[in-house]
Design an enzyme around this catalytic site. Structure first.
Site, short mmCIF file in Angstrom:
data_model
loop_
_atom_site.label_atom_id
_atom_site.label_comp_id
_atom_site.label_asym_id
_atom_site.label_seq_id
_atom_site.Cartn_x
_atom_site.Cartn_y
_atom_site.Cartn_z
N SER A 88 0.84 -1.21 0.00
CA SER A 88 0.00 0.00 0.00
C SER A 88 0.88 1.25 0.00
CB SER A 88 -0.90 -0.02 1.24
OG SER A 88 -1.24 1.28 1.62
N1 LIG Z 1 -5.57 9.06 1.51
C1 LIG Z 1 -5.46 7.85 2.28
C2 LIG Z 1 -5.66 6.64 1.39
C3 LIG Z 1 -5.83 5.38 2.19
C4 LIG Z 1 -6.30 4.24 1.31
O1 LIG Z 1 -7.18 4.42 0.45
N2 LIG Z 1 -5.71 3.07 1.54
C5 LIG Z 1 -6.14 1.90 0.77
C6 LIG Z 1 -4.98 0.96 0.59
S1 LIG Z 1 -3.69 1.72 -0.37
C7 LIG Z 1 -7.24 1.20 1.54
O2 LIG Z 1 -7.15 1.07 2.74
N3 LIG Z 1 -8.27 0.72 0.84
C8 LIG Z 1 -9.33 -0.02 1.45
C9 LIG Z 1 -10.64 0.69 1.45
O3 LIG Z 1 -10.67 1.91 1.12
O4 LIG Z 1 -11.63 0.08 1.81
C10 LIG Z 1 -4.08 7.81 2.97
O5 LIG Z 1 -3.17 8.46 2.47
O6 LIG Z 1 -3.95 7.15 4.02
#
Ligand SMILES: N[C@@H](CCC(=O)N[C@@H](CS)C(=O)NCC(=O)O)C(=O)O
Length: 246
Positions: free
Chosen positions: A42
């Protein structure tokens, strides 16, 4: 959605834990280890992990495989209803959004403020770069590569052009500067290098932007003691491997 092989993630997890001893300690340490819910490939997790190394604090890493729904359990949702990684738990203080976590780690535990300066103008530039990445550079990377990586769609020239435009803006920001917000490494470099590491692994040619190319090489070197290869490069290679399977 493609599945990241759990074995690859576990190997990366072990590597990240083994190398934790390489860092030097922060002068202010948390009373108990900070829990970080994360997944190795990630991008925002990689930025937070390298920031923690640069600050010099131990993290208790909690592998959270979003591809197996481990972020949708009642316990996780109670902590972070937005169900994203990275999510931090510092003795009951819960925080998500990687850039906010990076700033918190420096504010709370930094040896000094060099990674996130207290001076209002210097900090404003770091904030601007962080928000440029969130709203523009990383957003345009994701608009192009998200559908390709996770839905098997093909390359979109218009989206690539928009990404290239954003790289041109980054190139201008770097004019006369060694790092994105000034003369030294900050959390903005850590965030933006993650985006560029993805582009590098995915074969997006950004080297015509000369300032960006030089800064990328300089920043990779500056981050090597803080796990660049094992955290950032290795994570980006896992993502890129999805594409190569097409
Ligand atoms: N803007 C956020 C993005 C976080 C994000 O979207 N992480 C993804 C993985 S890269 C996630 O957890 N996706 C699962 C979901 O949104 O359900 C950050 O920088 O922490």
């Amino acid at each position: 959605m493609k599945i990241i092989p759990t074995a690859i993630i576990l190997i990366l997890l072990v590597c990240i834990k083994c190398n934790a001893a390489a860092r030097s300690k922060s002068s202010r340490m948390p009373s108990q280890p900070i829990k970080m819910y994360y997944l190795p490939p990630s991008p925002p997790c990689r930025a937070v992990l390298m920031t923690a190394r640069a600050v010099g604090i131990d993290l208790e890493l909690v592998l959270t495989n979003i591809l197996e729904g481990q972020h949708m359990t009642p316990e996780f949702l109670k902590m972070n209803p937005q169900h994203t990684v990275p999510t931090m738990d510092d003795s009951g203080f819960i925080l998500w959004e990687s850039r906010a976590i990076q700033a918190y780690l420096v504010n709370a535990y930094g040896r000094d403020d060099s990674l996130y300066p207290k001076n209002p103008r210097l900090r404003a530039l770091v904030d601007q770069r962080l928000q440029f990445d969130l709203g523009t550079l990383f957003a345009r990377y994701l608009a192009l590569y998200g559908p390709m990586l996770f839905h098997g769609e093909s390359y979109n020239g218009d989206k690539a052009e928009k990404l290239n435009e954003a790289l041109g803006w980054l190139n201008s920001m770097l004019e006369g500067r060694a790092f994105v917000a000034g003369d030294n490494l900050t959390i903005a470099d850590i965030t933006i290098v993650v985006t560029l590491t993805n582009l590098d692994a995915l074969g997006f040619d950004f080297r015509s932007h000369e300032n960006v190319a030089k800064w990328f090489d300089r920043t990779k070197k500056a981050l090597e003691p803080y796990g660049y290869a094992e955290i950032d490069q290795a994570g980006a290679e896992i993502l890129a491997s999805f594409l190569k399977k097409e």
